[in-house]
Design a protein around this motif. Structure first.
Motif, short mmCIF file in Angstrom:
data_model
loop_
_atom_site.label_atom_id
_atom_site.label_comp_id
_atom_site.label_asym_id
_atom_site.label_seq_id
_atom_site.Cartn_x
_atom_site.Cartn_y
_atom_site.Cartn_z
N SER A 110 36.26 -31.61 40.07
CA SER A 110 35.97 -30.21 39.78
C SER A 110 34.46 -30.08 39.56
CB SER A 110 36.71 -29.76 38.52
OG SER A 110 36.15 -30.36 37.39
N VAL A 111 33.93 -28.84 39.65
CA VAL A 111 32.51 -28.66 39.33
C VAL A 111 32.39 -27.77 38.09
CG1 VAL A 111 31.66 -28.87 41.69
CG2 VAL A 111 32.20 -26.61 40.76
N SER A 112 31.30 -28.02 37.30
CA SER A 112 30.99 -27.15 36.18
C SER A 112 29.69 -26.45 36.48
CB SER A 112 30.83 -27.96 34.90
OG SER A 112 32.01 -28.68 34.67
N VAL A 113 29.65 -25.14 36.19
CA VAL A 113 28.47 -24.33 36.50
C VAL A 113 27.91 -23.80 35.19
CG1 VAL A 113 27.61 -22.33 37.75
CG2 VAL A 113 29.47 -23.69 38.70
N PHE A 114 26.61 -24.02 34.96
CA PHE A 114 25.98 -23.54 33.73
C PHE A 114 24.82 -22.62 34.06
CE2 PHE A 114 27.60 -27.81 33.07
CZ PHE A 114 28.45 -27.63 31.99
N MET A 115 24.63 -21.61 33.23
CA MET A 115 23.43 -20.77 33.35
C MET A 115 22.23 -21.60 32.93
SD MET A 115 24.40 -17.66 34.17
CE MET A 115 23.20 -16.47 33.55
N SER A 116 21.01 -21.11 33.18
CA SER A 116 19.83 -21.93 32.93
C SER A 116 19.65 -22.23 31.44
CB SER A 116 18.59 -21.26 33.50
OG SER A 116 18.31 -20.11 32.76
N GLU A 162 34.79 -24.82 50.94
CA GLU A 162 34.84 -23.42 50.53
C GLU A 162 34.07 -23.25 49.22
OE1 GLU A 162 38.86 -22.02 50.61
OE2 GLU A 162 38.28 -20.19 49.55
N ARG A 163 34.27 -24.24 48.30
CA ARG A 163 33.62 -24.16 47.01
C ARG A 163 32.10 -24.30 47.18
NH1 ARG A 163 35.49 -28.59 42.95
NH2 ARG A 163 34.06 -29.80 44.25
N ASN A 191 30.66 -12.65 38.70
CA ASN A 191 31.97 -12.88 38.07
C ASN A 191 33.01 -13.27 39.12
OD1 ASN A 191 30.98 -12.35 35.57
ND2 ASN A 191 31.56 -10.18 35.60
N ASN A 192 32.97 -12.59 40.28
CA ASN A 192 33.95 -12.91 41.32
C ASN A 192 33.76 -14.33 41.82
OD1 ASN A 192 35.04 -10.43 41.13
ND2 ASN A 192 33.87 -9.55 42.85
N TYR A 193 32.48 -14.69 42.08
CA TYR A 193 32.24 -16.05 42.58
C TYR A 193 32.67 -17.07 41.54
CZ TYR A 193 29.64 -14.36 46.62
OH TYR A 193 29.29 -13.77 47.79
N ALA A 194 32.31 -16.82 40.26
CA ALA A 194 32.67 -17.77 39.21
C ALA A 194 34.19 -17.91 39.16
CB ALA A 194 32.14 -17.29 37.86
N SER A 195 34.87 -16.78 39.28
CA SER A 195 36.32 -16.81 39.21
C SER A 195 36.91 -17.57 40.40
CB SER A 195 36.81 -15.37 39.12
OG SER A 195 38.02 -15.21 39.75
N ASP A 196 36.34 -17.34 41.60
CA ASP A 196 36.82 -18.07 42.79
C ASP A 196 36.59 -19.57 42.64
OD1 ASP A 196 37.54 -15.69 43.78
OD2 ASP A 196 35.99 -15.55 45.33
N GLU A 254 26.48 -19.13 47.85
CA GLU A 254 26.38 -17.66 47.74
C GLU A 254 25.93 -17.26 46.33
OE1 GLU A 254 26.92 -15.32 49.98
OE2 GLU A 254 27.59 -16.61 51.63
N LEU A 255 26.53 -17.88 45.34
CA LEU A 255 26.21 -17.58 43.94
C LEU A 255 24.74 -17.92 43.67
CD1 LEU A 255 27.18 -16.71 41.14
CD2 LEU A 255 27.91 -19.05 40.72
N ALA A 256 24.28 -19.02 44.30
CA ALA A 256 22.90 -19.45 44.07
C ALA A 256 21.90 -18.41 44.55
CB ALA A 256 22.64 -20.77 44.79
N GLY A 257 22.30 -17.61 45.55
CA GLY A 257 21.40 -16.56 46.01
C GLY A 257 21.27 -15.44 44.99
N ILE A 258 22.24 -15.31 44.09
CA ILE A 258 22.23 -14.19 43.15
C ILE A 258 21.60 -14.57 41.82
CG2 ILE A 258 23.65 -12.49 41.96
CD1 ILE A 258 25.72 -12.83 44.08
N VAL A 259 21.91 -15.78 41.34
CA VAL A 259 21.46 -16.13 40.00
C VAL A 259 21.20 -17.63 39.97
CG1 VAL A 259 23.77 -16.55 39.08
CG2 VAL A 259 21.97 -15.73 37.56
N ASP A 260 20.29 -18.06 39.09
CA ASP A 260 20.03 -19.50 39.01
C ASP A 260 21.00 -20.17 38.05
OD1 ASP A 260 18.75 -17.96 37.13
OD2 ASP A 260 17.24 -19.49 36.68
N PHE A 261 21.39 -21.40 38.40
CA PHE A 261 22.34 -22.14 37.55
C PHE A 261 22.20 -23.63 37.82
CE2 PHE A 261 24.60 -20.85 41.42
CZ PHE A 261 24.96 -22.09 41.91
N HIS A 262 22.76 -24.43 36.94
CA HIS A 262 22.91 -25.87 37.18
C HIS A 262 24.38 -26.12 37.44
CE1 HIS A 262 19.01 -26.09 35.38
NE2 HIS A 262 19.47 -25.66 34.22
#
Lengths: 457, 402
Positions: free
Chosen positions: A218-224, A195-196, A163-168, A202-210
């Motif tokens: 801007s970037v958009s991040v989606f769960m698998s 920075e992004r 959540n913190n990474y997503a928020s950042d 860092e987020l990629a180490g915790i959970v998988d996403f596209h």
């Protein structure tokens, strides 16, 4: 008025080279900054002058995606490796003293009793070795449970981090979207992107996403499963719930915070350290526990069946030797009746007090009770230990492979985006020469104007 | 390839870690002297180690079992040869006293000698080892021989201690017609409200095997026949029923001196191999089961004939005493051949244990020569990576710019 024009050209050249030198300085300063992407001034001719039209951020977009994919695998592998190492320590029987040794002692105690069926010392020894065996099973299963619980308590922390990474990331998106991009701000914008990129990795180490880089930067991040975590300056949070999990109500499950149905999305998380934790908790440890429980329940039932065929010291038919209601590694117990009166041990095959039944129970160690009649109780346990060893090897190999891949990709990224001091020094010399020349141009133009002025004057 | 500062650093550091890791693993093997220090070092090897250890522990136990049986057999053999000597003495007396020249006085004084021999023989036949009677079959807590001949007996119906709370009565009766001693066991199969609803099952070998049919209805107050004339009568009590698995047992003795049974005690000496180490008194001293001569009966007869001055009967005892000696010799040689079997089995186990020890050592012990060679190779590699690491960044273009 060519003199004035030359002055203007010299000014632009001076400024441009000054900017270039500043950029070089910034590169040198960040030579050791992790994730820093080197920047390069793009000089363009502004006939007849010059300007820095753009500050280029030198990176390979696809390499970033590949590195993030490896980070998923690496996070997953590292978590599994760490937790399995801990489990392996419990099952490390290289020095003896574990379940294998106690099982052997247990069988031997029955053999000793068969040689002297009325011996009180032999009976007492049997009871105490059985108690050591049961408490060893307890401690193994407690150790597995405690790893499982520790893993479980890490899950909400990781969800918080996501959540913190997503928020950042959403925050940086917002700043990028709302910043006037061109010109002097561009260098600052590039550092936001760096920075992004770091946050994504860092987020990629915790959970998988596209993720997608949009045309507005801007970037958009989606769960698998396609559910968004970040879109532009918007973010969606994950949350954990308890009471849902099938095997233990205190286990955390991951959900989308805004989902009114609170649908569990554990299965959507397939890589990264969060997936590693879920996997260790729900699959690996659960499997080990169930193997141990299979072993325990076979020991309990097979010994009890044979024990009930024999007669105790008082000519009664044997009762349960192990408490038949406790058939799991966490609770296996020798029957309280036997502990209270060791003469209830049914060592005899007849009412006449021979040692035949103790002998038969001792011989159960060679019976192929396990794996549909393919292994003995002891060899089944040995295969559990072997399985754990193999799992640790697999996890280590997996981790090593992904570490190597990540290192290679990181080197490739560094090769493109990293700072080389040698190169920067060359650039510095180059820009300095340009600057010096521009300064010379300036003073020449100045002299030209002076000359002109003197002529007029 | 462009080489950035981070690449130089990462490459050196990663390789240094790799060298350190394999260096430490070898150092661990050297210090523990073990090839396998945790299951993941070699899961298949670990599995093998655990199985080999189990086999070795079993071998230790089998050896211990055999040592115990061997002492039992040694004692049995010495008691038997003493018994054989007693019979020879008795035969000497019989031969001497069967001649017509002997007087009533010598015969009656020799009767005393024979009584001594009988007492001695009884003591031998009732000898104990490690608190257990040697010759009582599997009834090791009961003295196997009585001093005088007893008629066929049906013991009282014994209720296994702590057998539910049946408050009726159980009485045995009948005349035992069997030829050898047996232990009859009655097990309650289903408990009913009344005795008539209760079913039972019978075993004639002390409860080891159960005869058909699997369940028969009990009859209140009337005797049920268990076999060979042994009868048992259950009479209903005021309140409490029989419960499932209640055990009642009766010792039925054939006529003679022997109270033991014909079973032999056995122990496991190898996987799936059980070894009978005791010799039942029935085979040694009686004419029942495997035995052919009732030794106590012959001695008693000899003593009686001596007391009553009956040379013909004394003469007839000579052959019986010879047959008795043969019977004992046969059992002595049985002890001998059993001990031989133990010796062979033991030496096999010693060989097996050596093989297993070697296998175990091959699997878990480190090959020091090989490991130390590998260790020094790794050491060189590690030194090289340290040497390289110390030179990171020593050489840059900065040295040439001024």
């Amino acid at each position: 008025m060519s003199g004035i024009k030359s002055l203007n050209i010299a000014r632009d050249a001076l400024l441009s080279h000054q900017t270039a030198i500043n950029l070089t300085g910034s590169n040198i300063a960040n030579a050791n900054t992790p994730g820093y992407t080197r920047q390069r001034p793009v000089f363009s001719a502004l006939n007849p002058s010059v300007e820095i039209s753009k500050i280029e951020r030198i990176y390979d977009k696809f390499l970033g995606v590949q590195i993030n994919e490896q980070m998923h695998n690496l996070g997953y592998g590292e978590t599994r490796k760490n937790e399995l190492d801990r489990i392996e320590m419990t099952f490390n029987e290289t020095e003896g003293g574990g379940i294998n040794e106690l099982l052997n002692k247990f069988w031997n105690a029955w053999e000793d009793l068969s040689a002297n069926p009325s011996g009180q010392a032999e009976k007492q020894a049997l009871v105490s070795v059985s108690q050591s065996l049961t408490s060893m099973f307890h401690s193994y299963s407690n150790e597995l449970f405690s790893v499982q619980n520790d893993v479980n308590t890490q899950i909400p922390f990781l969800v918080d981090q996501i959540n913190n990474y997503a928020s950042d990331i959403a925050d940086i998106n917002a700043r990028i979207l709302h910043t006037e991009i061109k010109g002097a701000n561009e260098s600052g914008l590039n550092s936001l992107k760096d920075e992004r990129a770091n946050l994504l990795s860092e987020l990629a180490g915790i959970v998988d996403f596209h993720y997608i880089e949009n045309s507005n930067d801007s970037v958009s991040v989606f769960m698998s499963n396609g559910m968004p975590l970040v879109e532009g300056d918007q973010k969606w949070e994950l949350d954990v719930v308890t009471e849902n999990h099938t095997s233990n109500p205190s286990f955390y499950d991951v959900i989308f915070k805004d989902d009114p149905d609170k649908e569990v999305i554990n299965n959507v998380i397939t890589k990264g350290s969060l997936a590693g934790l879920l996997d260790i908790r729900d699959v690996t440890i659960t499997d080990y526990l169930s193997s141990l429980n299979t072993l325990v329940s076979s020991i309990v039932s097979e010994i009890n069946v044979q024990h009930k065929l024999g007669y105790d010291t008082n000519q009664n038919l044997g009762e349960d030797f192990f408490d038949a209601t406790k058939t799991e590694a966490k609770n296996i117990e020798i029957s309280a009746v036997i502990v209270a009166d060791i003469n209830k041990i049914a060592a005899s095959e007849t009412v006449n007090g021979d040692g035949g039944n103790a002998s038969s129970i001792g011989a159960l160690k060679d019976e192929l009770f396990m794996n549909n009649g393919h292994s003995t109780l002891n060899s089944y346990y040995a295969s559990i230990v072997g399985q754990i060893g193999q799992d640790v090897i697999d996890a280590n190999r997996d981790f090593d492979r992904h570490t190597n891949l990540t290192n290679q990709l990181t080197n490739k990224r560094e090769s493109i985006s990293g700072v080389s001091i040698d190169e920067e020094m060359m650039s510095l010399v180059r820009y300095q020469t340009g600057y010096n020349a521009a300064a010379k141009l300036f003073s020449t133009a100045d002299e030209l104007i002076d000359t002109l002025m003197n002529m007029v004057g | 390839m462009r080489v950035s500062e981070n690449i130089k650093f990462n490459t050196i550091v990663n390789n240094m870690f790799k060298s350190q890791d394999s260096y430490n693993k070898l150092a661990e093997k050297i210090s523990s002297l073990k090839e396998i220090n945790k299951p993941s070092d070699d899961p298949i090897g670990m599995n093998k180690i655990l199985n080999l250890r189990e086999s070795r522990t079993s071998i230790e136990q089998y050896t211990r079992n055999m040592d115990g049986s061997e002492s039992w057999l040694t004692i049995t053999e010495s008691k038997l040869s003493a018994a054989g000597d007693l019979l020879v003495n008795a035969r000497v007396v019989a031969i001497a006293q069967s001649t017509a020249t002997m007087s009533v006085e010598t015969r009656s004084s020799e009767a005393e000698t024979v009584q001594q021999l009988i007492d001695e023989m009884l003591a031998l036949a009732n000898s104990k080892y490690d608190g257990r009677y040697l010759f009582s079959g599997t009834k090791t807590k009961e003295a196997p021989f009585s001093s005088s001949e007893v008629a066929a007996t049906i013991g009282t119906a014994a209720v296994a201690d702590g057998n539910g709370d049946f408050d009726g009565t159980v009485t045995s009766g009948g005349v035992y017609s069997g030829s050898v001693n047996k232990t009859y066991v009655v097990k309650i199969v289903t408990d009913g409200e009344a005795l008539a609803d209760t079913t039972y099952r019978v075993s004639v070998d002390g409860g080891k095997t159960w005869s058909d049919p699997p369940s028969t209805d009990l009859v209140d107050g009337a005797p049920i026949t268990l076999g060979d004339g042994v009868q048992l009568t259950f009479t209903e009590g005021p309140t409490n029923d029989l419960s499932e698995n209640d055990i009642f047992y009766i010792q039925a003795l054939a006529p003679g001196y022997y109270n033991g049974n014909s079973e032999e005690m056995s122990i496991n000496i190898a996987e799936g191999t059980s070894f009978a180490y005791s010799i039942s008194g029935e085979a040694v001293f009686t004419d029942k089961g495997d035995g052919t001569v009732d030794i106590f009966n012959v001695l008693d007869k000899l003593k009686g004939a001596l007391e009553n001055n009956e040379p013909d009967i004394i003469a007839s005892c000579i052959d019986d005493l010879k047959a008795g000696s043969d019977q004992i010799s046969k059992n002595i040689s049985s002890c001998g051949s059993r001990m031989n079997r133990l010796e062979i089995a033991k030496s096999n186990l010693v060989d097996l244990d050596l093989n297993l020890t070697k296998l175990l050592s091959d699997t878990e012990d480190a090959d020091m020569a090989e490991i130390i060679t590998r260790f020094s190779m790794k050491e060189t590699a590690l030194k090289a990576s340290y040497a390289t690491a110390s030179k990171i960044g020593n050489l840059t273009i900065l040295d040439y710019l001024r």
